[in-house]
Enzyme design. Sequence first.
Site, mmCIF file in Angstrom:
data_model
loop_
_atom_site.group_PDB
_atom_site.id
_atom_site.type_symbol
_atom_site.label_atom_id
_atom_site.label_comp_id
_atom_site.label_asym_id
_atom_site.label_seq_id
_atom_site.Cartn_x
_atom_site.Cartn_y
_atom_site.Cartn_z
ATOM 1 C CG LEU A 112 -11.265 100.443 -37.935
ATOM 2 C CD1 LEU A 112 -9.745 100.369 -37.917
ATOM 3 C CD2 LEU A 112 -11.741 101.264 -39.117
ATOM 4 N N GLY A 113 -13.921 96.728 -36.963
ATOM 5 C CA GLY A 113 -14.265 95.320 -37.075
ATOM 6 C C GLY A 113 -14.367 94.663 -35.717
ATOM 7 C CB VAL A 114 -16.528 92.439 -34.166
ATOM 8 C CG1 VAL A 114 -16.691 91.640 -32.889
ATOM 9 C CG2 VAL A 114 -17.242 93.773 -34.054
ATOM 10 N N GLY A 115 -13.600 90.878 -33.618
ATOM 11 C CA GLY A 115 -12.919 89.587 -33.660
ATOM 12 C C GLY A 115 -13.356 88.700 -32.520
ATOM 13 C CE1 TYR A 128 -10.880 84.573 -26.510
ATOM 14 C CE2 TYR A 128 -9.292 84.650 -28.297
ATOM 15 C CZ TYR A 128 -10.008 83.936 -27.355
ATOM 16 O OH TYR A 128 -9.849 82.579 -27.273
ATOM 17 N N GLY A 129 -12.689 90.686 -29.019
ATOM 18 C CA GLY A 129 -12.944 92.115 -28.877
ATOM 19 C C GLY A 129 -13.137 92.806 -30.208
ATOM 20 C CD GLU A 130 -15.706 95.567 -29.093
ATOM 21 O OE1 GLU A 130 -16.840 95.554 -28.622
ATOM 22 O OE2 GLU A 130 -14.672 95.762 -28.413
ATOM 23 C CG ASP A 135 -6.115 83.011 -37.925
ATOM 24 O OD1 ASP A 135 -6.708 82.238 -38.713
ATOM 25 O OD2 ASP A 135 -6.715 83.833 -37.210
#
Length: 625
Positions: A337-340, A342-344, A454
Amino acid sequence: MASTLISSLAVVLPLTLLAPSMSMKISRIDVLGYICNNGTVSNEEAYRRSYQINLDAIRGDMRHVKFGTHEHGDPPERMYVLSQCVSDLSSDECSLCWSRATDLLSQCFPATGGWFHLDGCFVRADNYSFYQEPVSHQDTKICASDKEKSAEFKGLVKEVTKSIVEAAPYSRGFSVAKMGIRDLTVYGLGVCWRTLNDELCKLCLADGALSVTSCLPSKEGFALNAGCYLRYSNYTFYNERGLLAMSFTKENLTYIFVISMVGVLAIAAGFWCGKCFYMRTSPKKKIKGTKTKKFHLFGHLRIEKESESICTESHLMSFEYSTLKKATNNFNESCKLGVGGYGEVFKGTLSDGREIAIKRLHVSGKKPRDEIHNEIDVISRCQHKNLVRLLGCCFTNMNSFIVYEFLANTSLDHILFNPEKKKELDWKKRRTIILGTAEGLEYLHETCKIIHRDIKASNILLDLKYKPKISDFGLAKFYPEGGKDIPASSLSPSSIAGTLGYMAPEYISKGRLSNKIDAYSFGVLVLEITSGFRNNKFRSDNSLETLVTQVWKCFASNKMEEMIDKDMGEDTDKQEMKRVMQIGLLCTQESPQLRPTMSKVIQMVSSTDIVLPTPTKPPFLHDSM
């Protein structure tokens, strides 16, 4: 017509009949809460007939085993029914409770279904198979008006609910607990619907435990979940005689089973003794390189069992890695669904068909470790309709996983900043997102004493009806009672974190941390939602221009309408939109003291009677303007 009595209700209506007497002892057939679905069927007569056929089919089961499911009809209006009594009720008490609940539920039609939670029983009907649902966005809690503020009482409630969560899944989905100290005693009861397996039962009750403990210091708390019911009280509300009867029956069955198995066990014991004798007299082979099973977790060496406590201490489900791997087809790219940072994040589907969101974190070093601990700690303490629901976690030697509820419309940024998808967001939906986000932040600030740090579009998730839920609590911080600033001296430069474009100026330059930095981020988000532009990618002739400064200039020159997103169409209430934009500017003022609290924001968005003050200049605006 009876069917119009409570049709088209899409929200839980708790204690409609009980609310006036919440400080009094309640009956096991009192209604705690109910819901009637929004959707309606095309053929009400046929649907009612299916309902009656289903009830007739499970009537005998309800009397004999206090549980039943049945389905009847043709899709898309095939009806599924589940009903269950709490185990301590007698057969007659169960029949009485069930009869009342089913009569009440019949008033929902022509809605596609609904449910009724009574203190002693539960009944639900719907046009899809819901039997494996442990939790739902429609779950609710009820808190008594009477209070018991002693620390001992709070501790007893937490111990009682914890005991139920741990015992019920492995006791046929039912458990009671009783704990006392001096003149205080707390009683608890938890029951799962029998269609749930042990894992889903524990998940449901853990969620219920979080709900009821948030009722404290109320003397009673009730969690009404899709797949279970949990209650605590300061008096004995369950049927102790019924529990004794259950215990007697179980003891008899156990006695018969033990006697019948003695012969088999004796034979097995003989084989085992022979094998042990052989092993002791045979030469031993030493296997080299064997060690106690340990692994690195968050940069520290820990025993596997210890890692699981991170979940269990927070009443969260500890998922098996194999379960998450299967749910995501081995973490296939198509599920991502997405990438941040520290991970996915992956979308997963459990074996029962329930969809989940899985955040996979690649951890090494102290900072990501702290953020994972922080996220689990924060979100497990807080529960609100506008906060994403944390379901559980999983730890391996390479990765850590946090499991959330799955929200079909993913994050706001995927829709708001997509030229085609943003057309789905009319003003009504955008206003709902703004108000819901403000309500979630108000809860964090006022009830939980937490600063998110955030807030941005990618951290606002949307459900099927575009209702918002705040997510990603990795940077969240608790702050002192009274809402005082956290001293800048207590923050190292590396601990000042967030997303550029959303961070308040006093936080960036001086490290000053208060709930007003969330107000600033929220203000930026409001301007993005109303304009359709992303703040840190706003394009203008001036390379130093941001969305915030541009909107303020338009406000100062009475040209705010130029900034309204044209994709919402001409029917948009321009005056209301300009008013909400002005609220966004109030939140992004340079002085944190001038920014409104989230409680004030909610009042200003909800009521046009409140006169808005004139916003001062936002930060980073050159005086040459």
